[in-house]
Each structure stands twice: as structure tokens, then as C-alpha cells.
Design an enzyme around this catalytic site. Structure first.
Site, PDB file in Angstrom:
ATOM      1  CB  SER A 257      -6.768  -0.625  -1.244  1.00  0.00           C
ATOM      2  OG  SER A 257      -6.709  -1.174  -0.211  1.00  0.00           O
ATOM      3  CE  LYS A 258      -0.418  -2.929  -2.771  1.00  0.00           C
ATOM      4  NZ  LYS A 258       0.951  -3.601  -4.140  1.00  0.00           N
TER       5      LYS A 258
END
Length: 501
Positions: A257-258
Site C-alpha cells: 500500500s501507499k
């Protein structure tokens, strides 16, 4: 063979995740392998989540990687516009067509009403079981529907999924895939503001833009049944589908994920992103010292295998070797150490002047006023000792200024009181010796005085650079300059004497 046309269709809702770049890369390689067309389409129908600057970021990222679209915003093309927000009127026509054919219906339920239903029933779905109890054109009298349509602008159109059917398609990566329509919800295809959702917009645009293959992340696999159904409702031939495996966290558990960049200590975006909110500021791979060709080589192998042991590819070699058949189904673990390995290889292969231009601004920001040619010479000595370009300056500051600290541990092991005189004598010899005689002068002195070469060379290295780490000592002295190094040696000799006394 069908003319190959593929599209990369990101949403401008923030910085482009590195997984999006892999999707763009696979589309690009597939298109180029078959002399096809690589289309960039900006899917900006979600105006609530739209982030200014995100589209420019997407295009800048593709340019940095060299993955230039053949068609798209800023690139032109015959089937535009290539921003979905500029195609709004097109989608209404097809949504109404689906309603007229009995495959979609008007829904008048407000967001508040739907949210209340979800709160009372966490498993609530708007589907073939619940739709007959809700407020829509399937349950209300025609006169009521007409009245609501006239006075209410916030009317959604939902897809009417059939009952007791199976929707199947052949995925280029996952093989034959089937879905029971009783398990599928009635997706909103046109929102109350007249904007389409992804489900309608992407099939309309893919059809009108003559897309032959849809290559996208596996998160869209479950929605593909809706898309295949809509193609059938429109009497259109669907494109071929290929759903890519996830890029996993370094642990192998869960999608990268970011937020994982901060957690694991490496970038997850191609370029840096500045936000008004500090927690949304991200350092990019470019700014962290990675080369685009290294990342391409790394990313392509996260889910694809050439079928042999080859790991290093140029972009043109990848265009020739790539195939959808060799993409794996399982997720690929993101190994930052492997990415660094690729990066080091490409740094070593890079021209010194190219590297110098990459780090020149950082050198200037550090307050060093040197020529780019000097920086290139430093890069030449340092590039085999770093994994990222930003490490060149971090590890080579002694080329730009005298060391501020010394390796006291090595000094305590190597230094003897009589060495101070010899170090200063060698420094005086360096001041007057020609550049091409530096090595002979130092080694000649050591031999003439019967000194222990290992001790003296270690102390000279520490005097010049501050530590035992670094490139060849003689080459370093040659680049820094005889007089400057002589001054450093004299100053260091005094420090050595004091530190061990």
C-alpha cells in the site's frame, strides 16, 4: 491478427503507486511487441476524489520511465477526448440504452437511506434480492417514476443483474472464470450528478477506443462479470482480459500500500509527491536515487518470467521477450534489496557525466562549487560502491571538503608515535611531486624508510577521507589534488598524535 490496442487508465486521485507503473509497463510492452498502440486514458469521473496535479504527476511519471503513450492527453489521437470528464454526454446515451433494453433501472434511494440500511444490516447489498423492496423504477408505479424523474436531479441508474445465470469469460492469465449472477450486486453505472462510474465508463470507452486487450490489476477481476454482461447487453464484442497478480508487501502478506513506504523505509511512488498534509508527503524512487531503467527491469519481473535465468533486460529487449502467457497468477513480493541490486548494476553501467547531472543539484544545495566534470570524476570513482545515486554524495563528501571526523578505532590500532614525522614528510613530498608520480612517491617513501605499508596506507586513507571506506586512495588523492591532500595529512597527523597520547 487483431490490431493490438491497450490502455493504461489511472484515476487522478493522488500520486501514482508503483503498482500502477507496473500495469502501465505491461501494457506498453504488450503493445510494442505487436506493433500496437498504447493509450493513456484519464479516468476522472470521481470528482469527489479528484486531486489537482495528479494527472500531471501521472504523465511525468510515464515520461521519466520512457513509457510514452501513442495516444492520450498531451499526446493526441483520433478517438479522444482521453479524459473521461470530457466525455460525460457520451455515457448518458448508453446508460439510457441499457434502461430501454431492460438491463438497467432508475434508483431513487438517497445515500442516507442506503447508509441506514447498511448500518442495520452490515451484509446489505443492492441486488436481485433486495431491489424489489427498494425505491426504484422496478418497484414504483410508472406515474411515480415519471414524477420523481421530473423533480429529482439526483437519480442514479443501476445495472439490473439477471437471476440464476452464470457469466463466464477466459482470462489471459487466470484461465476460465465464472460468476453466479445471484452473487453479484446491481452496480451504479450512472451517478445522480450525471457522471458514470468506472463500470459504465470503462466499457464504453474501451469499445469506442477499439481496445483489444484490457490488462489491469486483479482487484478488478470480480467486477469483470458486470462488464462482460454489459458488453452482451450492448451487443458488443468484449476485449480480451488479463488480470495481473498483486504486488505484495516485503513480508509477502498483503498488498503493498501507499503507507507501506514509511513503514518499511523505501518509496512506493515513482516521483516525490508534495501535499498540504504532511502525512501525505511521499519521497519518490527518482528522488531517492533510483534510475528508471533499473526500476523497469525490477518491476517487470514482479509477476512475469522470461522462462529462463536472464534478469537484465533493456527496454527494447523486454518489448521483444514479453508475453502475457508468462505472467504468473500468484502475488509477487516487493524486495527492495533486489531493486537496489538492479539499480547498482545500472549505475555502474551509466556514463559518469549522466550521473553527475543527476546529482548536480544536490551537490550545489550542499554548498559545493565545483564543475560538473569534477562531479563526473567523483561519480566514476564512487559508482561501484553505491546502490543509489543519492549515496554518491553522502559517501563522497571528502572529495568536496576535508573530513570532519576520523576513524578513531583504526587510528588506535595502526598509529605509532614515530608515524607523525613520516606522514608529514610524505605530505611535503606530495606538494612538489608531479600528479603522475603520486603513487611512486608514497610507496617509494614507505619502502625507503622500511615502514609497515598496511599501517601507513591506512592512516593516509583516514587522513584524506576520514575513514577506511572509499575508492582507490591514489586515485582519490589525484582527483582531490596534491596540495589539498598534503594539508589534510599534516592536519590529521597532529590529530593522530593527540588522540593516542
Amino acid at each position: 491478427m487483431t490490431k493490438i490496442r491497450v490502455r493504461f487508465a489511472p484515476s487522478p486521485t493522488g500520486p501514482l503507486h508503483i503498482g500502477g507503473i507496473r500495469t502501465a509497463l505491461y501494457n506498453y510492452l504488450f503493445a510494442k511487441k505487436y506493433n500496437g498502440t498504447f493509450v493513456l486514458r484519464i479516468e476522472d469521473t470521481d470528482q469527489v476524489r479528484y486531486v489537482p496535479g495528479a494527472e500531471t504527476y501521472i504523465i511525468d511519471s510515464l515520461r521519466w520511465f520512457g513509457l510514452l503513450p501513442d495516444e492520450g492527453p498531451e499526446f493526441g489521437g483520433q478517438v479522444g477526448p482521453y479524459r473521461q470528464s470530457e466525455r460525460k454526454d457520451i455515457y448518458r446515451e448508453y446508460a439510457d440504452l441499457l434502461v430501454s433494453r431492460g438491463h438497467a433501472y432508475y434508483a431513487f434511494d438517497t445515500p442516507e437511506e442506503l447508509e441506514s440500511m447498511r448500518e442495520s444490516n452490515p451484509t446489505f447489498k443492492y441486488d436481485n434480492k433486495s431491489r424489489n423492496t427498494l425505491k426504484n423504477s422496478l418497484t414504483l408505479p410508472a406515474a411515480t417514476v415519471e414524477s420523481l424523474m421530473e423533480k429529482n436531479d439526483d437519480v442514479a441508474i443501476r445495472l439490473q443483474m439477471p437471476v440464476d445465470q452464470v457469466i463466464s469469460f477466459d482470462d489471459e492469465i487466470r484461465g476460465h472464470v465464472s460468476f453466479d449472477t445471484n452473487e453479484l450486486d446491481d452496480k451504479v453505472i450512472l451517478k445522480g450528478d450525471g457522471m458514470p462510474t468506472y463500470h459504465l465508463a470503462n466499457i464504453v470507452d474501451d469499445h469506442l477506443m477499439q481496445i483489444s486487450h484490457v490488462i489491469r490489476g486483479e482487484e478488478w477481476l470480480s467486477s469483470t462479470a458486470h462488464h462482460v454482461f454489459m458488453y452482451a447487453c450492448m451487443d458488443w464484442t468484449p476485449p480480451a482480459f488479463a488480470h495481473l497478480p498483486l504486488i505484495l508487501k516485503p513480508t509477502g502478506k498483503g498488498k503493498l500500500s501507499k503507507r507501506d513506504g514509511a513503514k518499511f523505509g523505501f518509496p512506493v511512488f515513482p516521483l516525490s509527491w508534495d501535499s498540504d498534509h504532511e502525512e501525505d508527503n511521499f519521497t519518490g524512487f527518482r528522488e531517492d536515487g533510483f534510475l528508471p531503467e533499473a526500476l523497469i527491469n525490477f518491476l517487470v519481473l514482479l509477476g512475469w518470467s522470461p522462462g529462463n535465468d536472464q534478469e537484465l533486460f533493456t527496454l527494447s529487449e523486454l518489448c521483444e521477450a514479453f508475453s502475457l502467457e508468462k505472467i504468473v497468477k500468484s502475488g509477487a513480493r516487493f524486495d527492495i534489496e533486489k531493486a537496489k541490486w538492479f539499480n547498482q548494476h545500472y549505475i555502474i553501467q551509466s556514463d559518469n557525466l549522466k550521473l553527475a547531472y543527476l546529482i548536480q543539484n544536490k551537490v550545489i544545495a550542499a554548498g559545493y562549487h565545483v564543475t560538473v566534470e569534477y562531479i563526473a570524476d567523483v561519480c566514476g570513482l564512487m559508482k561501484e560502491r553505491v546502490h543509489k545515486t543519492d549515496e554518491i554524495l553522502d559517501n563522497a563528501r571528502f572529495f568536496f571538503e576535508p573530513p570532519g571526523t576520523y576513524d578513531d578505532n583504526t587510528i588506535s590500532k595502526k598509529y605509532k608515535p614515530e608515524y607523525s614525522f613520516h606522514l608529514k614528510s610524505m605530505a611535503e613530498s606530495l606538494m612538489i611531486c608531479p600528479e603522475n608520480e603520486i603513487e611512486a612517491t608514497i610507496k617509494g617513501y614507505i619502502a625507503e624508510k622500511s615502514l609497515k605499508a598496511g599501517d601507513i596506507m591506512s592512516l593516509l586513507r583516514i587522513a584524506v577521507s576520514g575513514s577506511m571506506q572509499g575508492p582507490d586512495l591514489i586515485q582519490s588523492i589525484t582527483l582531490i589534488g596534491n596540495n589539498e591532500c598534503a594539508s589534510r595529512i599534516i592536519r590529521a597527523a597532529d590529530y593522530f598524535e593527540k588522540s593516542v597520547s
